[in-house]
Enzyme design. Sequence first.
Site, PDB file in Angstrom:
ATOM      1  N   ASN A 210      11.184   0.490   3.430  1.00 59.43           N
ATOM      2  CA  ASN A 210      10.245   1.398   4.101  1.00 59.43           C
ATOM      3  C   ASN A 210       9.468   0.616   5.156  1.00 59.43           C
ATOM      4  OD1 ASN A 210       7.779   0.215   2.848  1.00 59.43           O
ATOM      5  ND2 ASN A 210       8.813   0.919   0.988  1.00 59.43           N
ATOM      6  N   ASP A 310       8.252   1.954 -12.572  1.00 56.43           N
ATOM      7  CA  ASP A 310       6.981   2.199 -11.882  1.00 56.43           C
ATOM      8  C   ASP A 310       6.047   1.051 -12.267  1.00 56.43           C
ATOM      9  OD1 ASP A 310       4.389   3.082 -11.154  1.00 56.43           O
ATOM     10  OD2 ASP A 310       5.184   5.122 -11.020  1.00 56.43           O
TER      11      ASP A 310
HETATM   12  O1  PMT Z   1       1.639  -2.587   4.463  1.00 56.01           O
HETATM   13  P1  PMT Z   1       0.973  -1.835   5.619  1.00 56.01           P
HETATM   14  O2  PMT Z   1       1.905  -1.687   6.794  1.00 56.01           O
HETATM   15  O3  PMT Z   1      -0.362  -2.424   5.992  1.00 56.01           O
HETATM   16  O4  PMT Z   1       0.693  -0.347   5.117  1.00 56.01           O
HETATM   17  C1  PMT Z   1      -0.200  -0.116   4.078  1.00 56.01           C
HETATM   18  C2  PMT Z   1       0.332   0.963   3.111  1.00 56.01           C
HETATM   19  C3  PMT Z   1       0.433   2.295   3.822  1.00 56.01           C
HETATM   20  C4  PMT Z   1       1.697   0.558   2.555  1.00 56.01           C
HETATM   21  C5  PMT Z   1      -0.715   1.002   1.931  1.00 56.01           C
HETATM   22  O5  PMT Z   1      -1.970   1.334   2.442  1.00 56.01           O
HETATM   23  C6  PMT Z   1      -0.329   2.066   0.887  1.00 56.01           C
HETATM   24  O6  PMT Z   1      -0.703   3.205   0.976  1.00 56.01           O
HETATM   25  N1  PMT Z   1       0.436   1.616  -0.173  1.00 56.01           N
HETATM   26  C7  PMT Z   1       1.026   2.474  -1.197  1.00 56.01           C
HETATM   27  C8  PMT Z   1       2.237   3.070  -0.602  1.00 56.01           C
HETATM   28  C9  PMT Z   1       2.987   4.042  -1.462  1.00 56.01           C
HETATM   29  O7  PMT Z   1       4.075   4.333  -1.093  1.00 56.01           O
HETATM   30  O8  PMT Z   1       2.448   4.499  -2.529  1.00 56.01           O
HETATM   31  P2  PMT Z   1       3.226   5.515  -3.565  1.00 56.01           P
HETATM   32  O9  PMT Z   1       2.603   6.843  -3.344  1.00 56.01           O
HETATM   33  O10 PMT Z   1       4.690   5.431  -3.473  1.00 56.01           O
HETATM   34  O11 PMT Z   1       2.847   4.907  -4.928  1.00 56.01           O
HETATM   35  C10 PMT Z   1       1.574   5.099  -5.569  1.00 56.01           C
HETATM   36  C11 PMT Z   1       1.147   3.825  -6.247  1.00 56.01           C
HETATM   37  O12 PMT Z   1       2.118   3.437  -7.205  1.00 56.01           O
HETATM   38  C12 PMT Z   1       1.001   2.651  -5.314  1.00 56.01           C
HETATM   39  O13 PMT Z   1      -0.113   1.913  -5.755  1.00 56.01           O
HETATM   40  C13 PMT Z   1       2.299   1.886  -5.477  1.00 56.01           C
HETATM   41  O14 PMT Z   1       2.115   0.476  -5.247  1.00 56.01           O
HETATM   42  C14 PMT Z   1       2.603   2.160  -6.948  1.00 56.01           C
HETATM   43  N2  PMT Z   1       4.033   2.176  -7.266  1.00 56.01           N
HETATM   44  C15 PMT Z   1       4.867   3.127  -6.743  1.00 56.01           C
HETATM   45  C16 PMT Z   1       6.188   3.147  -7.127  1.00 56.01           C
HETATM   46  C17 PMT Z   1       6.667   2.187  -8.030  1.00 56.01           C
HETATM   47  N3  PMT Z   1       7.941   2.166  -8.416  1.00 56.01           N
HETATM   48  N4  PMT Z   1       5.826   1.251  -8.532  1.00 56.01           N
HETATM   49  C18 PMT Z   1       4.529   1.234  -8.160  1.00 56.01           C
HETATM   50  O15 PMT Z   1       3.758   0.367  -8.599  1.00 56.01           O
END
Ligand code: PMT
Length: 413
Positions: A210, A310
Amino acid sequence: MQQLNNKRVLLGVTGGIAAYKSAELTRLLIKAGAEVRVVMTKAACEFMTPLTLQALSHNPVHLDLLDPKAEAAMGHIELARWADVVLVAPATADFMARLAGGHADDLLTTLCLATSAPIALAPAMNQGMWLDSKTQQNRDALIERSIKLFGPSEGSQACGDVGPGRMLEPLLLIEALACCFENRQLDGVHIMITAGPTQEAIDPVRYISNHSSGKMGYALAEAAVEAGATVTLISGPVALPEPERVRIIKTVSTCDMHRAVHDNLDTVDIFIGCAAVCDYRPEVPLNEKIKKNPDNHFETMTLCLVRNPDIIASVSAMEKAPFVVGFAAETQNVLSYAANKLSRKKLNLVVANDVSDTDIGFASDSNEVTVLGEYIEEALPRASKKVLSGRLISLIADNYTIWKTKQEHDDKP
Ligand code: PMT
């Protein structure tokens, strides 16, 4: 002595009998978590061997201003910039006089002139020398220049005299040194941060990933260090310089990141999941590069993807889970999706990030977020990721302190 954790202490040793105490002083500084580099004057080497202080500080000892080999490794200006604080212990009458006179005739005096870090001296000399009007004038001139003086104390001296001029004991010295640093919000707290994207191999040359650049997570790591925390950064593949004073563990795939998190979670107090983790990976990455069929322009290809672990949910599900902060990058219904993640993943806080606006979120230099928790909803206005990280870390620290106090209260029989 949490204030000294992670601090860079430049210890200057000058030529007095109290130089033997600099070995214990170095040992205690290291024990308090400081990084120590020692600079010795020529006369100091008559009382204590550089090798002893090298072994205790785990760093080479710096001796000469005009040593091309030492300058090539870490020059005197770099050393002056490196230090968070300069402590000269013992500081002889001669050293005080040279410093008060603005001399730069050896490495230590030159460093003291060049540095913008606070300087503290632990005077040590015969009581008559200390009480001499010239030394007292030098003392006043140094205090006038905001140089701190720790001691001297009074008592019997190596020369047989009794009076003021004894160097403060090492334990008292490091207590005094700790007071040079504010007691910051996260002193003594261990934070783990995940940052950047993950990459899932399709074959040896292709992957799914991504747009995360790691900027947000790396800025958070720097802000946490500035607030006094010990920081472990679990990073996906990014093109950013490594932040200083951070333990960094590099990973590629989600399974790597999951493993690195759990292998290093033992002493973690706060976990921040900022990485944009791939939710799926190809079921079986191929060992050889996939070739297209040259005779079939209409061929299609199907990738079978399986769910990744996750990471953040696996941390918050632990029996003794740390304080867990997640990020939610959303393109619509940002706050309601974030609130859903807060409860579904059992997080303490979630940082809602509207990534439909390309000026904030993925790869941008700025961001704008709303932090949600059981009892809070706080919008942090648009700012550079660096500035925003400072605000976020402060907010996380406040909420962590409340959570921790409540936990300690609940644990009481
Ligand atoms: O890196 P940059 O270019 O500075 O951009 C910053 C960012 C947009 C990446 C950052 O601010 C951000 O929002 N990060 C989370 C991105 C995300 O895709 O989140 P999610 O909605 O997929 O997941 C929610 C949470 O679960 C997050 O804390 C993620 O780290 C965690 N997660 C998700 C999937 C997974 N398999 N394991 C996880 O731990």
